[in-house]
Design an enzyme around this catalytic site. Structure first.
Site, mmCIF file in Angstrom:
data_model
loop_
_atom_site.group_PDB
_atom_site.id
_atom_site.type_symbol
_atom_site.label_atom_id
_atom_site.label_comp_id
_atom_site.label_asym_id
_atom_site.label_seq_id
_atom_site.Cartn_x
_atom_site.Cartn_y
_atom_site.Cartn_z
ATOM 1 N N LEU A 148 -85.368 -41.375 -63.809
ATOM 2 C CA LEU A 148 -84.701 -42.810 -63.478
ATOM 3 C C LEU A 148 -83.128 -41.903 -62.860
ATOM 4 O O LEU A 148 -82.490 -41.260 -63.458
ATOM 5 C CB LEU A 148 -84.580 -43.555 -64.804
ATOM 6 C CG LEU A 148 -85.588 -44.214 -65.322
ATOM 7 C CD1 LEU A 148 -85.238 -44.659 -66.697
ATOM 8 C CD2 LEU A 148 -85.934 -45.503 -64.935
ATOM 9 N N ASP A 149 -83.009 -42.541 -62.266
ATOM 10 C CA ASP A 149 -81.691 -42.646 -60.979
ATOM 11 C C ASP A 149 -80.182 -43.032 -62.522
ATOM 12 O O ASP A 149 -80.587 -43.185 -63.524
ATOM 13 C CB ASP A 149 -81.562 -43.169 -60.214
ATOM 14 C CG ASP A 149 -81.596 -44.544 -60.175
ATOM 15 O OD1 ASP A 149 -80.281 -44.835 -61.050
ATOM 16 O OD2 ASP A 149 -81.592 -45.402 -59.515
ATOM 17 N N LYS A 150 -79.813 -42.228 -62.024
ATOM 18 C CA LYS A 150 -78.156 -41.760 -63.115
ATOM 19 C C LYS A 150 -78.037 -43.500 -63.734
ATOM 20 O O LYS A 150 -77.665 -43.464 -65.110
ATOM 21 C CB LYS A 150 -76.885 -41.562 -62.363
ATOM 22 C CG LYS A 150 -75.956 -41.550 -63.194
ATOM 23 C CD LYS A 150 -75.093 -39.781 -62.397
ATOM 24 C CE LYS A 150 -73.597 -39.397 -62.928
ATOM 25 N NZ LYS A 150 -72.540 -39.348 -62.567
#
Length: 200
Positions: A47-49
């Site tokens: 999952l991106d930041k």
């Protein structure tokens, strides 16, 4: 030396945390969570930041290929908060497919997917940021069978909405349950594979 049994973890990844243990950039990492992960633990997909929610970790190196590189599609479901009220036309476009830009500069038309407007989740997923009270938004529940880079964010942008929050809540039958941000639950191997609909 016997490395011990393979292990499987369900994490509610907080907003602002990278989906990895090591990074050349400053910021919160998986190793900052209050849990003693065994050696060899790694994230299955990412999952991106700025995304939140369900992140799977394991010491089993085969699971990433089984789940994300298999010809068999696996459903991933996201709670998505978008800026402004979404109308029926935009909903229809998301459900039937929109054109997005992908890595390398090409265009890609997304396949049909499940999208519905839902009530705000309230205290279940407390907001990590304070949005001004005057901002109007719509909460969506989106289920995809693929996960290209930043796909959900690009899809809602294609129908002229900005993604405010993105929370992955489940992959197949494996869900966050009552995990709070930053909490971890260990799963038995049989349950993990059964809920993800994977063949060992």
């Amino acid at each position: 030396m016997n490395p011990g049994p393979l292990r499987y973890f369900i994490v509610n990844k907080p907003y602002g945390m990278e989906s990895q243990f090591i990074s050349p950039y400053p910021g919160d990492l998986l190793g900052d969570l209050a849990f003693d992960f065994p050696e060899g633990t790694h994230a299955i997909g990412r999952l991106d930041k700025h995304s939140e929610g369900l992140l799977l970790l394991t010491t089993n190196k085969k699971v990433t290929a089984l789940l994300f590189q298999s010809e068999v599609p696996h459903k991933r479901t996201y709670l998505v908060q978008v800026r402004h009220k979404m109308d029926a036309e935009a909903l229809h476009q998301l459900r039937t497919g929109v054109t997005i830009r992908i890595k390398g500069g090409g265009e890609y038309t997304t396949p049909p997917c499940e999208v519905q407007i839902v009530e705000p989740p309230g205290d279940i997923f407390p907001s990590p940021r304070n949005f001004p009270a005057y901002i109007t938004s719509t909460w969506l529940l989106i289920t995809l069978t693929e996960g290209r880079y930043r796909q959900v964010r690009k899809m809602v942008a294609a129908v002229r909405h900005r993604c405010m929050r993105l929370i992955r809540v489940s992959i197949e039958d494996l869900s966050l349950g009552d995990l709070k941000p930053g909490e971890i639950r260990e799963a038995a191997e049989d349950v993990f594979f059964e809920q993800l609909k994977l063949e060992k």
